[in-house]
Design a protein around this motif. Structure first.
Motif, mmCIF file in Angstrom:
data_model
loop_
_atom_site.group_PDB
_atom_site.id
_atom_site.type_symbol
_atom_site.label_atom_id
_atom_site.label_comp_id
_atom_site.label_asym_id
_atom_site.label_seq_id
_atom_site.Cartn_x
_atom_site.Cartn_y
_atom_site.Cartn_z
ATOM 1 N N ALA A 9 0.823 -1.204 0.000
ATOM 2 C CA ALA A 9 0.000 0.000 0.000
ATOM 3 C C ALA A 9 0.859 1.256 0.000
ATOM 4 C CB ALA A 9 -0.937 -0.009 1.209
ATOM 5 N N ALA A 10 1.976 1.210 0.719
ATOM 6 C CA ALA A 10 2.887 2.358 0.733
ATOM 7 C C ALA A 10 3.429 2.624 -0.662
ATOM 8 C CB ALA A 10 4.036 2.107 1.707
ATOM 9 N N ARG A 11 3.783 1.543 -1.366
ATOM 10 C CA ARG A 11 4.267 1.693 -2.737
ATOM 11 C C ARG A 11 3.185 2.292 -3.629
ATOM 12 N NH1 ARG A 11 5.955 -3.097 -3.497
ATOM 13 N NH2 ARG A 11 4.091 -3.932 -4.487
ATOM 14 N N GLU A 12 1.949 1.842 -3.467
ATOM 15 C CA GLU A 12 0.855 2.370 -4.278
ATOM 16 C C GLU A 12 0.574 3.833 -3.953
ATOM 17 O OE1 GLU A 12 -0.637 0.972 -6.951
ATOM 18 O OE2 GLU A 12 1.044 -0.396 -6.617
ATOM 19 N N MET A 13 0.687 4.193 -2.677
ATOM 20 C CA MET A 13 0.497 5.589 -2.324
ATOM 21 C C MET A 13 1.561 6.460 -2.976
ATOM 22 S SD MET A 13 0.263 7.554 1.367
ATOM 23 C CE MET A 13 2.026 7.441 1.743
ATOM 24 N N MET A 14 2.802 5.993 -2.967
ATOM 25 C CA MET A 14 3.870 6.774 -3.572
ATOM 26 C C MET A 14 3.710 6.851 -5.090
ATOM 27 S SD MET A 14 5.212 7.834 -0.929
ATOM 28 C CE MET A 14 6.513 8.791 -1.667
ATOM 29 N N ARG A 15 3.146 5.818 -5.688
ATOM 30 C CA ARG A 15 2.846 5.885 -7.120
ATOM 31 C C ARG A 15 1.787 6.950 -7.385
ATOM 32 N NH1 ARG A 15 0.880 2.988 -10.208
ATOM 33 N NH2 ARG A 15 2.285 2.822 -11.973
ATOM 34 N N SER A 16 0.799 7.041 -6.514
ATOM 35 C CA SER A 16 -0.241 8.058 -6.654
ATOM 36 C C SER A 16 0.346 9.456 -6.515
ATOM 37 C CB SER A 16 -1.335 7.844 -5.605
ATOM 38 O OG SER A 16 -2.045 6.647 -5.834
ATOM 39 N N ALA A 59 11.549 -1.783 -6.503
ATOM 40 C CA ALA A 59 12.600 -1.396 -5.555
ATOM 41 C C ALA A 59 12.013 -0.888 -4.244
ATOM 42 C CB ALA A 59 13.473 -0.315 -6.181
ATOM 43 N N ALA A 60 10.887 -1.459 -3.814
ATOM 44 C CA ALA A 60 10.239 -0.976 -2.601
ATOM 45 C C ALA A 60 9.611 -2.134 -1.845
ATOM 46 C CB ALA A 60 9.189 0.070 -2.962
ATOM 47 N N ALA A 65 11.603 1.579 2.103
ATOM 48 C CA ALA A 65 12.223 1.457 0.782
ATOM 49 C C ALA A 65 11.471 2.260 -0.265
ATOM 50 C CB ALA A 65 12.289 -0.007 0.375
ATOM 51 N N ALA A 66 10.148 2.295 -0.168
ATOM 52 C CA ALA A 66 9.348 3.055 -1.124
ATOM 53 C C ALA A 66 9.668 4.544 -1.038
ATOM 54 C CB ALA A 66 7.861 2.819 -0.867
ATOM 55 N N TYR A 67 9.699 5.070 0.182
ATOM 56 C CA TYR A 67 10.035 6.477 0.388
ATOM 57 C C TYR A 67 11.446 6.780 -0.120
ATOM 58 C CZ TYR A 67 6.745 9.416 3.052
ATOM 59 O OH TYR A 67 5.725 10.251 3.420
ATOM 60 N N MET A 204 -1.456 12.097 -0.944
ATOM 61 C CA MET A 204 -1.458 11.150 0.176
ATOM 62 C C MET A 204 -2.806 11.149 0.883
ATOM 63 S SD MET A 204 2.331 11.703 1.840
ATOM 64 C CE MET A 204 3.821 11.185 0.964
ATOM 65 N N GLN A 205 -3.351 12.329 1.085
ATOM 66 C CA GLN A 205 -4.669 12.420 1.707
ATOM 67 C C GLN A 205 -5.718 11.682 0.889
ATOM 68 O OE1 GLN A 205 -6.277 16.383 1.960
ATOM 69 N NE2 GLN A 205 -8.216 15.701 2.810
ATOM 70 N N ASP A 206 -5.719 11.924 -0.405
ATOM 71 C CA ASP A 206 -6.705 11.271 -1.276
ATOM 72 C C ASP A 206 -6.556 9.751 -1.222
ATOM 73 O OD1 ASP A 206 -7.649 13.742 -2.010
ATOM 74 O OD2 ASP A 206 -6.626 13.782 -3.949
#
Length: 211
Positions: A9-16, A59-60, A65-67, A204-206
């Motif tokens: 989910a963190a990776r998906e948030m960073m993609r967003s 790579a996350a 790692a995602a950040y 991130m909020q969205d």
């Protein structure tokens, strides 16, 4: 609403986040044309396109790692001061997730605080100089105040803090960076870097507000 994010989910948030900044290239370019040389939008697009590639390459394996992958991509591809400070924001912020396998409201607030501290050290700036710090600092304070209310509440509070900072930056005189040459003519316009911070946090909020 999402209250914790695991590695996926963190990776998906960073993609967003990355896609949102890419989509707002023209907005950032126009903002930078008023008090700078207009290259902020293109630079941020390059950095976040590289971030998308890094995330898609797998790579996350964790939130940390995602950040860090995003920060490294921005640092290497955005160029200029923006690359340095936004890359630092994510790379330093990633440390907040080292001891946890999830992003929650407390680690999110810590990530903003760690990122802010590193940006202040690297950039040698303070609040009130019409930089991205003028959105990042109030966002970090707002996120910390919202700890205990859940991740969605913390990202919403941080976003509002950043937006308030963007608005406040309009009254400031640029005293550092490229906009310094504009001087008092920068009054009335928001700082492009501050806008970028608000867009990152809004994405991130969205993401965390989705059912």
């Amino acid at each position: 609403m999402i209250e914790t994010l695991d590695a996926n989910a963190a990776r998906e948030m960073m993609r967003s986040v990355a896609q949102s900044l890419i989509d707002q290239t023209d907005v950032l370019t126009e903002a930078d044309l008023t008090i700078g040389d207009g290259d902020h939008g293109v630079g941020m697009r390059r950095g976040f396109e590289a971030a998308l590639e890094a995330l898609d390459a797998g790579a996350a394996e964790s939130a940390e790692a995602a950040y860090k992958a995003v920060g490294t991509a921005i640092l290497s591809n955005t160029g200029g001061a923006a690359g340095a400070v936004f890359g630092t924001l994510f790379r330093a912020g990633s440390k907040a997730f080292a001891a946890s396998e999830v992003i929650d409201d407390a680690s999110f607030a810590m990530a903003l605080e760690e990122g802010l501290a590193a940006v202040l050290k690297r950039g040698g700036v303070t609040e009130g100089q019409k930089t991205m710090v003028d959105a990042l600092a109030p966002a970090a304070r707002a996120a910390r105040a919202a700890v205990g209310k859940g991740l969605a509440a913390a990202t919403a509070a941080a976003t509002q803090g950043a937006l308030d900072g963007v608005e406040a930056s309009k009254a400031m005189i640029a005293t550092t960076g490229k906009a310094r040459s504009v001087g008092e003519r920068s009054i009335g316009y928001p700082d492009p870097g501050a806008i970028s911070v608000s867009l990152i946090l809004k994405a991130m909020q969205d993401f965390t507000a989705r059912a």
